[in-house]
Design a protein around this motif. Sequence first.
Motif, short mmCIF file in Angstrom:
data_model
loop_
_atom_site.label_atom_id
_atom_site.label_comp_id
_atom_site.label_asym_id
_atom_site.label_seq_id
_atom_site.Cartn_x
_atom_site.Cartn_y
_atom_site.Cartn_z
N ALA A 159 0.84 -1.21 0.00
CA ALA A 159 0.00 0.00 0.00
C ALA A 159 0.87 1.26 0.00
O ALA A 159 0.59 2.22 -0.73
CB ALA A 159 -0.93 -0.01 1.21
N LEU A 160 1.95 1.24 0.80
CA LEU A 160 2.83 2.42 0.83
C LEU A 160 3.51 2.63 -0.53
O LEU A 160 3.63 3.76 -1.00
CB LEU A 160 3.88 2.29 1.93
CG LEU A 160 4.82 3.48 2.04
CD1 LEU A 160 4.09 4.72 2.57
CD2 LEU A 160 6.01 3.18 2.95
N LEU A 161 3.94 1.53 -1.16
CA LEU A 161 4.58 1.67 -2.47
C LEU A 161 3.57 2.19 -3.51
O LEU A 161 3.92 3.02 -4.36
CB LEU A 161 5.18 0.33 -2.92
CG LEU A 161 6.30 -0.24 -2.04
CD1 LEU A 161 6.88 -1.51 -2.66
CD2 LEU A 161 7.42 0.77 -1.81
N THR A 162 2.34 1.72 -3.41
CA THR A 162 1.29 2.21 -4.34
C THR A 162 1.03 3.69 -4.10
O THR A 162 0.94 4.49 -5.04
CB THR A 162 0.00 1.39 -4.13
OG1 THR A 162 0.32 0.00 -4.28
CG2 THR A 162 -1.07 1.77 -5.13
N ASP A 163 0.92 4.08 -2.83
CA ASP A 163 0.68 5.49 -2.50
C ASP A 163 1.82 6.37 -2.98
O ASP A 163 1.60 7.43 -3.57
CB ASP A 163 0.54 5.66 -0.97
CG ASP A 163 -0.73 5.06 -0.41
OD1 ASP A 163 -1.67 4.80 -1.20
OD2 ASP A 163 -0.80 4.87 0.82
N THR A 164 3.05 5.93 -2.72
CA THR A 164 4.17 6.80 -3.07
C THR A 164 4.39 6.86 -4.58
O THR A 164 4.89 7.86 -5.09
CB THR A 164 5.46 6.40 -2.32
OG1 THR A 164 5.69 4.99 -2.46
CG2 THR A 164 5.36 6.73 -0.84
N THR A 165 3.96 5.81 -5.29
CA THR A 165 3.96 5.90 -6.76
C THR A 165 3.05 7.03 -7.21
O THR A 165 3.39 7.83 -8.09
CB THR A 165 3.48 4.56 -7.37
OG1 THR A 165 4.38 3.53 -7.00
CG2 THR A 165 3.39 4.64 -8.89
N ALA A 166 1.87 7.12 -6.58
CA ALA A 166 0.91 8.16 -6.95
C ALA A 166 1.39 9.55 -6.52
O ALA A 166 1.07 10.55 -7.16
CB ALA A 166 -0.44 7.85 -6.31
N LEU A 167 2.17 9.61 -5.45
CA LEU A 167 2.56 10.91 -4.88
C LEU A 167 3.75 11.53 -5.58
O LEU A 167 3.99 12.74 -5.45
CB LEU A 167 2.89 10.75 -3.39
CG LEU A 167 1.69 10.47 -2.47
CD1 LEU A 167 2.17 10.05 -1.07
CD2 LEU A 167 0.82 11.72 -2.37
#
Length: 248
Positions: A159-167
């Motif tokens: 989830a953190l990797l997905t979020d930081t990809t978006a950020l």
Amino acid sequence: MAVPRLRFDPLLRRRSVDEPELMDDPACDPVALAATYRLFAVVNPLVAAWRPVYRSRLRPVLRAAAATGRTATVLDIGSGGGDVARALARWANRDGIAVTVTASDPDPRAHAWAAAHDGGAGLTYRGAASAELVAAGERFDVVVSNHVLHHLSAGELIALLTDTTALAAGVVVHNDLRRSRTAWLLYWVGTLPVARARTFLRFDGLLSIRRSYRADELAALVPAGWQVRPQRSFRLLTVRHGDGAGAR
Ligand SMILES: C[S@@+](CC[C@H](N)C(=O)[O-])C[C@H]1O[C@@H](n2cnc3c(N)ncnc32)[C@H](O)[C@@H]1O
């Protein structure tokens, strides 16, 4: 200060995933917690090796953003006491790069401590988790974290990797420990001076090394597009390059 005994696993063959860090207990000793945040600012520069990461991976992205005439942006996610974010702001300022650095941590104790110890760095402090920043449509040129991945379950890590990809418009660098017996022994010796001090630095640090990944373990977990890069001094970088669009 009475602390639990660490589990005996001298070879560090497996990640320790079910022993919680003392500082994650919402009811932990606040004096020890404050001392731990303060000591992060001493230990992180010694162990985390951000300076070469800044020079080789972050500064080129910040320079490119600044060259378009706007202020470059950095997010430190899971920023704890905020010392890594303050170091990045200091280095960018010294390099003449106009930058806004945001340090965000959803733990209200970390958020309050960091905001109260800005020391003139001029950071923006937020108490948001990565998912909240995504929901708010935030974008940054550079997104970093320090010592966060080993904290998370496999699901939370994805989830953190997905979020930081978006950020991240430019680059994401998650900088964390690499599990190693030598690192554990060096840290055990290096933190003897604080063995009886009222801080979680030693216990949680040793546990963090045992919770951390080896390169092949992390590489097997990360989604496509992410690279896991072992570094000297017992570090692992998990890196992804962004699409270049939409940083503010
Ligand atoms: C061990 S601390 C590291 C603090 C700091 N980065 C350092 O190296 O000193 C890990 C931090 O990650 C934060 N964290 C965990 N998951 C997060 C998420 N999804 N978004 C933002 N912060 C998160 C926790 O609140 C905790 O303060």
